[in-house]
Design a protein around this motif. Structure first.
Motif, PDB file in Angstrom:
ATOM      1  N   LEU A   1       0.838  -1.191   0.000  1.00 22.85           N
ATOM      2  CA  LEU A   1       0.000   0.000   0.000  1.00 22.85           C
ATOM      3  C   LEU A   1       0.876   1.244   0.000  1.00 22.85           C
ATOM      4  CD1 LEU A   1      -2.487  -1.311   2.677  1.00 22.85           C
ATOM      5  CD2 LEU A   1      -2.848  -1.231   0.216  1.00 22.85           C
ATOM      6  N   LYS A   2       0.724   2.048  -1.034  1.00 16.14           N
ATOM      7  CA  LYS A   2       1.542   3.251  -1.175  1.00 16.14           C
ATOM      8  C   LYS A   2       0.819   4.442  -0.564  1.00 16.14           C
ATOM      9  CE  LYS A   2       4.003   1.622  -5.214  1.00 16.14           C
ATOM     10  NZ  LYS A   2       4.682   0.635  -4.450  1.00 16.14           N
ATOM     11  N   THR A   3       1.562   5.253   0.176  1.00 14.53           N
ATOM     12  CA  THR A   3       1.033   6.461   0.794  1.00 14.53           C
ATOM     13  C   THR A   3       2.030   7.585   0.558  1.00 14.53           C
ATOM     14  OG1 THR A   3       2.095   6.298   2.959  1.00 14.53           O
ATOM     15  CG2 THR A   3       0.085   4.992   2.641  1.00 14.53           C
ATOM     16  N   PRO A   4       1.648   8.818   0.833  1.00 18.57           N
ATOM     17  CA  PRO A   4       2.614   9.909   0.691  1.00 18.57           C
ATOM     18  C   PRO A   4       3.828   9.747   1.604  1.00 18.57           C
ATOM     19  CG  PRO A   4       0.390  10.787   0.837  1.00 18.57           C
ATOM     20  CD  PRO A   4       0.295   9.320   1.119  1.00 18.57           C
ATOM     21  N   GLY A   5       3.655   9.037   2.734  1.00 20.69           N
ATOM     22  CA  GLY A   5       4.752   8.875   3.688  1.00 20.69           C
ATOM     23  C   GLY A   5       5.603   7.648   3.470  1.00 20.69           C
ATOM     24  N   GLY A   6       5.186   6.739   2.622  1.00 20.11           N
ATOM     25  CA  GLY A   6       5.947   5.512   2.407  1.00 20.11           C
ATOM     26  C   GLY A   6       5.025   4.372   2.016  1.00 20.11           C
ATOM     27  N   GLU A   7       5.570   3.172   2.012  1.00 15.64           N
ATOM     28  CA  GLU A   7       4.825   1.997   1.593  1.00 15.64           C
ATOM     29  C   GLU A   7       4.669   1.032   2.766  1.00 15.64           C
ATOM     30  OE1 GLU A   7       6.076  -1.730  -0.968  1.00 15.64           O
ATOM     31  OE2 GLU A   7       5.667  -0.032  -2.280  1.00 15.64           O
ATOM     32  N   ILE A   8       3.499   0.421   2.852  1.00  8.90           N
ATOM     33  CA  ILE A   8       3.238  -0.621   3.832  1.00  8.90           C
ATOM     34  C   ILE A   8       3.264  -1.948   3.080  1.00  8.90           C
ATOM     35  CG2 ILE A   8       1.513  -1.601   5.399  1.00  8.90           C
ATOM     36  CD1 ILE A   8       2.668   1.009   6.462  1.00  8.90           C
ATOM     37  N   ASP A   9       4.108  -2.881   3.534  1.00  6.78           N
ATOM     38  CA  ASP A   9       4.213  -4.168   2.838  1.00  6.78           C
ATOM     39  C   ASP A   9       2.908  -4.947   2.921  1.00  6.78           C
ATOM     40  OD1 ASP A   9       6.849  -3.664   2.138  1.00  6.78           O
ATOM     41  OD2 ASP A   9       7.673  -4.732   3.860  1.00  6.78           O
ATOM     42  N   LEU A  10       2.398  -5.131   4.145  1.00  9.09           N
ATOM     43  CA  LEU A  10       1.156  -5.868   4.341  1.00  9.09           C
ATOM     44  C   LEU A  10       0.295  -5.147   5.369  1.00  9.09           C
ATOM     45  CD1 LEU A  10       2.583  -9.500   4.772  1.00  9.09           C
ATOM     46  CD2 LEU A  10       1.526  -8.550   2.717  1.00  9.09           C
ATOM     47  N   LEU A  11      -1.002  -5.154   5.136  1.00 10.56           N
ATOM     48  CA  LEU A  11      -1.956  -4.636   6.110  1.00 10.56           C
ATOM     49  C   LEU A  11      -2.937  -5.756   6.409  1.00 10.56           C
ATOM     50  CD1 LEU A  11      -3.359  -2.498   7.828  1.00 10.56           C
ATOM     51  CD2 LEU A  11      -4.477  -1.670   5.756  1.00 10.56           C
ATOM     52  N   LEU A  12      -3.026  -6.098   7.686  1.00  7.36           N
ATOM     53  CA  LEU A  12      -3.909  -7.170   8.115  1.00  7.36           C
ATOM     54  C   LEU A  12      -4.771  -6.688   9.270  1.00  7.36           C
ATOM     55  CD1 LEU A  12      -0.788  -8.627   7.675  1.00  7.36           C
ATOM     56  CD2 LEU A  12      -2.394 -10.479   7.389  1.00  7.36           C
ATOM     57  N   ARG A  13      -5.809  -7.455   9.543  1.00  9.26           N
ATOM     58  CA  ARG A  13      -6.687  -7.126  10.667  1.00  9.26           C
ATOM     59  C   ARG A  13      -6.818  -8.366  11.540  1.00  9.26           C
ATOM     60  NH1 ARG A  13     -10.669  -2.719  10.923  1.00  9.26           N
ATOM     61  NH2 ARG A  13     -11.297  -2.853  13.073  1.00  9.26           N
ATOM     62  N   ARG A  14      -6.801  -8.125  12.827  1.00 11.28           N
ATOM     63  CA  ARG A  14      -7.052  -9.197  13.790  1.00 11.28           C
ATOM     64  C   ARG A  14      -7.798  -8.583  14.958  1.00 11.28           C
ATOM     65  NH1 ARG A  14      -2.969 -13.622  16.278  1.00 11.28           N
ATOM     66  NH2 ARG A  14      -4.596 -15.127  16.771  1.00 11.28           N
ATOM     67  N   ARG A  15      -9.024  -9.040  15.151  1.00  9.69           N
ATOM     68  CA  ARG A  15      -9.931  -8.483  16.164  1.00  9.69           C
ATOM     69  C   ARG A  15     -10.050  -6.979  15.942  1.00  9.69           C
ATOM     70  NH1 ARG A  15      -6.497 -11.723  19.213  1.00  9.69           N
ATOM     71  NH2 ARG A  15      -7.280 -13.838  19.447  1.00  9.69           N
ATOM     72  N   ASP A  16      -9.719  -6.158  16.948  1.00 12.20           N
ATOM     73  CA  ASP A  16      -9.870  -4.703  16.795  1.00 12.20           C
ATOM     74  C   ASP A  16      -8.563  -4.021  16.402  1.00 12.20           C
ATOM     75  OD1 ASP A  16      -8.575  -5.093  19.201  1.00 12.20           O
ATOM     76  OD2 ASP A  16      -9.658  -3.511  20.256  1.00 12.20           O
ATOM     77  N   SER A  17      -7.575  -4.797  15.981  1.00 13.30           N
ATOM     78  CA  SER A  17      -6.271  -4.225  15.613  1.00 13.30           C
ATOM     79  C   SER A  17      -6.051  -4.214  14.109  1.00 13.30           C
ATOM     80  CB  SER A  17      -5.132  -5.035  16.246  1.00 13.30           C
ATOM     81  OG  SER A  17      -5.159  -4.928  17.638  1.00 13.30           O
ATOM     82  N   LEU A  18      -5.531  -3.095  13.627  1.00 15.02           N
ATOM     83  CA  LEU A  18      -5.000  -3.028  12.262  1.00 15.02           C
ATOM     84  C   LEU A  18      -3.505  -3.259  12.403  1.00 15.02           C
ATOM     85  CD1 LEU A  18      -6.804   0.074  10.765  1.00 15.02           C
ATOM     86  CD2 LEU A  18      -7.064  -2.306  10.073  1.00 15.02           C
ATOM     87  N   VAL A  19      -3.006  -4.240  11.699  1.00 15.36           N
ATOM     88  CA  VAL A  19      -1.615  -4.638  11.848  1.00 15.36           C
ATOM     89  C   VAL A  19      -0.869  -4.292  10.556  1.00 15.36           C
ATOM     90  CG1 VAL A  19      -0.052  -6.523  12.407  1.00 15.36           C
ATOM     91  CG2 VAL A  19      -2.362  -6.496  13.382  1.00 15.36           C
ATOM     92  N   PHE A  20       0.076  -3.376  10.692  1.00 18.11           N
ATOM     93  CA  PHE A  20       0.908  -2.930   9.578  1.00 18.11           C
ATOM     94  C   PHE A  20       2.208  -3.717   9.665  1.00 18.11           C
ATOM     95  CE2 PHE A  20      -2.029   0.353  10.704  1.00 18.11           C
ATOM     96  CZ  PHE A  20      -2.488   0.821   9.486  1.00 18.11           C
ATOM     97  N   VAL A  21       2.507  -4.479   8.615  1.00 17.63           N
ATOM     98  CA  VAL A  21       3.620  -5.421   8.677  1.00 17.63           C
ATOM     99  C   VAL A  21       4.719  -5.028   7.700  1.00 17.63           C
ATOM    100  CG1 VAL A  21       4.296  -7.842   8.459  1.00 17.63           C
ATOM    101  CG2 VAL A  21       2.043  -7.258   9.374  1.00 17.63           C
ATOM    102  N   GLU A  22       5.933  -4.974   8.226  1.00 20.61           N
ATOM    103  CA  GLU A  22       7.134  -4.785   7.418  1.00 20.61           C
ATOM    104  C   GLU A  22       7.753  -6.162   7.222  1.00 20.61           C
ATOM    105  OE1 GLU A  22       9.978  -2.907   5.205  1.00 20.61           O
ATOM    106  OE2 GLU A  22       8.122  -2.057   5.988  1.00 20.61           O
ATOM    107  N   VAL A  23       8.043  -6.528   5.977  1.00 24.22           N
ATOM    108  CA  VAL A  23       8.605  -7.842   5.670  1.00 24.22           C
ATOM    109  C   VAL A  23      10.054  -7.660   5.231  1.00 24.22           C
ATOM    110  CG1 VAL A  23       8.402  -9.896   4.219  1.00 24.22           C
ATOM    111  CG2 VAL A  23       6.339  -8.699   4.974  1.00 24.22           C
ATOM    112  N   LYS A  24      10.932  -8.477   5.824  1.00 26.40           N
ATOM    113  CA  LYS A  24      12.346  -8.449   5.459  1.00 26.40           C
ATOM    114  C   LYS A  24      12.788  -9.856   5.082  1.00 26.40           C
ATOM    115  CE  LYS A  24      13.181  -4.151   6.284  1.00 26.40           C
ATOM    116  NZ  LYS A  24      13.372  -3.273   5.154  1.00 26.40           N
ATOM    117  N   ALA A  25      13.415 -10.004   3.918  1.00 28.28           N
ATOM    118  CA  ALA A  25      14.009 -11.268   3.491  1.00 28.28           C
ATOM    119  C   ALA A  25      15.523 -11.074   3.557  1.00 28.28           C
ATOM    120  CB  ALA A  25      13.583 -11.619   2.079  1.00 28.28           C
ATOM    121  N   ARG A  26      16.155 -11.810   4.457  1.00 35.26           N
ATOM    122  CA  ARG A  26      17.602 -11.666   4.671  1.00 35.26           C
ATOM    123  C   ARG A  26      18.220 -13.043   4.880  1.00 35.26           C
ATOM    124  NH1 ARG A  26      16.131  -7.258   3.362  1.00 35.26           N
ATOM    125  NH2 ARG A  26      16.857  -5.237   4.087  1.00 35.26           N
TER     126      ARG A  26
END
Length: 121
Positions: A36-61
């Motif tokens: 998800l692209k925004t003016p401030g940067g990109e969110i790799d994944l956005l998920l929902r669990r119960r009442d939480s919005l979870v913004f996830v950064e993914v790193k492959a190293r």
């Protein structure tokens, strides 16, 4: 040569995000969006669990330590700004915003790190 390397890294990143999304959905998260692209940067994944919005950064190293080291403070600020922008834009009032990370390493299960960054005021 540099273009091929960039394309290979792009493919590796997309695969890592796909693996992370599947891993989190198996843990009970509901996928809302990817890259998800925004003016401030990109969110790799956005998920929902119960009442939480979870913004996830993914790193492959190559190692878990290298993945954790890649989660630096400047990136935290960009992710937080992008998360706030998305929450306001899409009207998720009252949702708890949480920032997680998933590190993907060869020959290991994904490592899900919960609430790696706290929201800055």
């Amino acid at each position: 040569m540099a273009n091929r390397r960039r394309q290979a890294n792009e493919r590796k990143g997309r695969l890592a995000e796909h693996i992370a999304a599947i891993w989190l959905m198996a843990k009970g998260y509901r996928l809302i969006g990817r890259r998800l692209k925004t003016p401030g940067g990109e969110i790799d994944l956005l998920l929902r669990r119960r009442d939480s919005l979870v913004f996830v950064e993914v790193k492959a190293r190559p190692t878990l330590d290298m993945g954790v080291a890649a989660l630096h403070r400047a990136q935290a600020r960009r992710c937080q700004a992008a998360a706030r922008w998305l929450a306001v834009r899409h009207g998720w009032p009252g949702a708890v915003l949480r920032h997680d990370a998933v590190v993907i390493t060869p020959w290991a299960l994904p490592r899900h790190m919960i609430a790696i960054w706290r929201e800055e005021a």
